[in-house]
Scaffold this motif. Structure first.
Motif: not given
Length: 455
Positions: A232-238
Motif C-alpha cells: 500500500g501507501s504511507i502517509t505521515a505528518g513528517g
C-alpha cells in the motif's frame, strides 16, 4: 405383618416400613417382600441384599431404602474453543527486546485461518426411576457467541475472512479488525507487523519498526524509525530521520516534510521540504509553494519537481533522473566484470607469451606441468574473451535502454536552482554554477539541456 411402601417425590427412592399386627407374626420372606414391591409397581434398582437382610432380621416401624433409581446424566454445556493463543516465553538469562513484547500479546490471524471451534452441547443420558420410567436429563446449554466483523461460520468453525487482529468483546462477539489503531508506536505498543492497515494517531518513536501489508497512516511524525508498507501507501505528518529513518511503500509516500531519512516508493509527494535525504521513486514532487529539495540525493525514473532546488549557501544536492535502479545496478556490475576480465586478460596474455617463449627454447624438453599450464591459460583466455564480448553486448543494450529513459525524464524547478546542485541524466552531469530561475532540465542528443519553466 403389614408392609408399607413409600416412594420419594422424585420417584428415585423406594422405602419399606414393616409394622407388626400381632405378637406371634412370623417375618416375611424375601420373596414376599419382593412381591410386595412388584405389586406397588417398583421394578428398577431393587436392592436384593437389603431385602434379604430385612427378611432375615426385620426392622420395624422404620423406613428402609430398598430400591434406588438410576439418576440421569446431564449434558455438557457447549463451548467456544479458541485455537489462537498468546505465547511469550524466554529462557533464563536470555536477552529480551522490550520493543517486541507487546507485539507478542497481539493475536494476529490470517485470511482463511480458523479462529475458534464451536463444541456443541451434549444431550446427556436418560435415567430410570424405581418404577422403570425414563428420567430426562438436563441438556447442555448452547454456548453464547456472536459473529462480528470479517468472520464467518463453516462446519462449526469460526473462520477469518480477512487478515487482521483478533478482538473478542465481553458479550462474546468475535471480530477480526483489518485496521490496527494505536496512539503511538513506542514501548507501550512495541514493534508492529500487521497484515492489514495501520493507523498511528501520534508518532513512531526512534528505533521502532512498523510493517503492514496495506496502507500505513502516521498522523504525527516518523522519527528515526523503520516504516514499510508492502502493498500500500504511507502517509505521515513528517519524517524526521536523524540519518536512521527508512520509509518504504509499494505505492506512494506522502509527507509534509522529509529530513535526514531514506525514502523509497513509486511516488513520493512532499508538501514542504526534502532535506539531506535519499529519495528513490518514479516521480518525486514537492508540491507546496516555497517547497524545496536541499542536500542529499534524489533519484527518480521520470520526474523531479520542486519550487527551490539546493540552497543559497551551496549545499551539495544531487538529482538523478531517467534512472532505473535495477538497470543501473546491472550496468555497474557488468562494467566491473568487464574491467576485471580485461585486467585478467592482460595478466594471462603476459604469462602465455612467457610460456610460449620457454616452450620455444626447451622444445622437446618442455616440462609436462608447464605444457598443462600453457593449455589452461590458453583456454581461460578464450573463455574470458568470449565473456567480455557477451557482456559488452549486454552492456550496450542496457545503456541504450537507460539513455532512452533519460530522454523521457525531466527536472522541473518552478522558482530557483542554486549553485551546488548536480543534475545527472544517463552518463552526463550538469553542475549548476550560477543561480537559475524557472528552469527545466532535460536530456537531448547526448547532453543535458536547460529550458524555461512556465505555469
Amino acid at each position: 405383618m403389614k408392609v408399607e411402601i413409600t416412594v420419594s417425590e422424585d420417584r428415585m427412592q423406594a422405602y419399606v416400613t414393616l409394622r407388626k399386627e400381632g405378637s406371634s407374626e412370623l417375618p416375611l420372606t424375601k420373596e414376599e417382600l419382593l412381591n410386595a414391591l412388584r405389586s406397588a409397581g417398583i421394578n428398577h434398582g431393587i436392592k436384593e441384599e437389603i431385602i434379604e437382610d430385612l427378611a432375615r432380621s426385620p426392622v420395624y416401624n422404620t423406613p428402609v431404602l430398598v430400591a434406588e433409581g438410576t439418576p440421569p446424566v446431564d449434558g455438557d454445556d457447549g463451548r467456544v474453543e479458541l485455537l489462537k493463543r498468546i505465547e511469550f516465553t524466554s529462557q533464563e538469562g536470555e536477552k529480551i527486546d522490550l520493543r517486541e513484547i507487546p507485539a507478542k500479546q497481539r493475536v494476529i490471524v490470517r485470511k482463511g485461518e480458523t479462529i475458534a471451534r464451536i463444541i456443541p452441547p451434549t444431550p446427556g443420558k436418560e435415567g430410570i426411576d424405581v418404577f422403570g420410567n425414563p428420567v430426562k436429563p438436563r441438556p447442555g446449554r448452547v454456548p453464547e457467541y456472536h459473529l462480528g466483523y470479517n468472520v464467518t461460520m463453516k462446519d462449526n468453525e469460526i473462520i477469518a475472512t480477512k487478515s487482521g487482529i483478533l478482538v473478542i468483546e465481553t458479550n462474546g462477539t468475535i471480530h477480526v479488525y483489518d485496521t490496527l489503531e494505536v496512539d503511538n508506536v513506542d514501548y507501550s505498543t512495541g514493534n508492529i507487523d500487521f497484515p492489514g492497515k495501520v493507523v498511528v494517531k501520534g508518532d513512531v518513536k526512534p528505533d521502532f519498526v512498523v510493517k503492514a501489508q496495506e496502507d500505513i497512516t502516521v498522523k504525527g511524525v516518523i522519527e528515526a524509525a523503520t516504516v514499510i508498507s508492502f502493498n500500500g501507501s504511507i502517509t505521515a505528518g513528517g519524517i524526521k530521520g536523524r540519518g536512521k529513518a527508512f520509509v518504504k511503500a509499494k505505492k506512494t509516500v506522502k509527507a509534509v516534510f522529509v529530513e535526514n531519512a531514506e525514502v523509497e516508493a513509486e511516488e513520493v509527494q512532499v508538501e514542504k521540504n526534502i532535506e539531506n535525504s535519499t529519495v528513490k521513486a518514479i516521480n518525486v514532487v514537492v508540491s507546496g509553494k516555497g517547497g524545496s529539495i536541499r542536500g542529499g540525493i534524489t533519484i527518480a525514473r521520470v520526474k523531479v519537481e520542486t519550487c527551490f532546488l539546493g540552497s543559497p549557501i551551496g549545499v551539495k544536492t544531487r538529482i538523478e533522473v531517467g534512472v532505473d535502479p535495477e538497470i543501473n545496478e546491472k550496468i555497474k556490475l557488468l562494467s566491473a566484470q568487464i574491467s576485471l576480465d580485461r585486467e585478467n586478460v592482460q595478466k594471462l596474455t603476459k604469462l602465455l607469451v612467457e610460456l610460449r617463449k620457454l616452450q620455444g627454447m626447451l622444445k622437446d624438453k618442455f616440462p609436462p606441468d608447464k605444457e598443462a599450464l600453457l593449455n589452461k591459460v590458453s583456454n581461460t583466455l578464450i573463455n574470458l574473451k568470449d565473456s567480455i564480448q557477451k557482456n559488452e553486448g549486454e552492456l550496450k543494450k542496457l545503456k541504450e535502454i537507460a539513455e532512452e529513459m533519460a530522454k523521457n525524464a525531466s527536472v522541473v524547478v518552478k522558482e530557483v536552482v542554486y549553485p551546488g546542485v548536480e543534475i545527472v541524466m544517463f552518463e552526463r552531469v550538469f553542475r549548476v554554477e550560477k543561480e537559475l530561475t524557472k528552469a527545466v532540465f532535460y536530456y537531448r542528443d547526448g547532453e543535458i539541456r536547460v529550458g524555461g519553466y512556465s505555469e
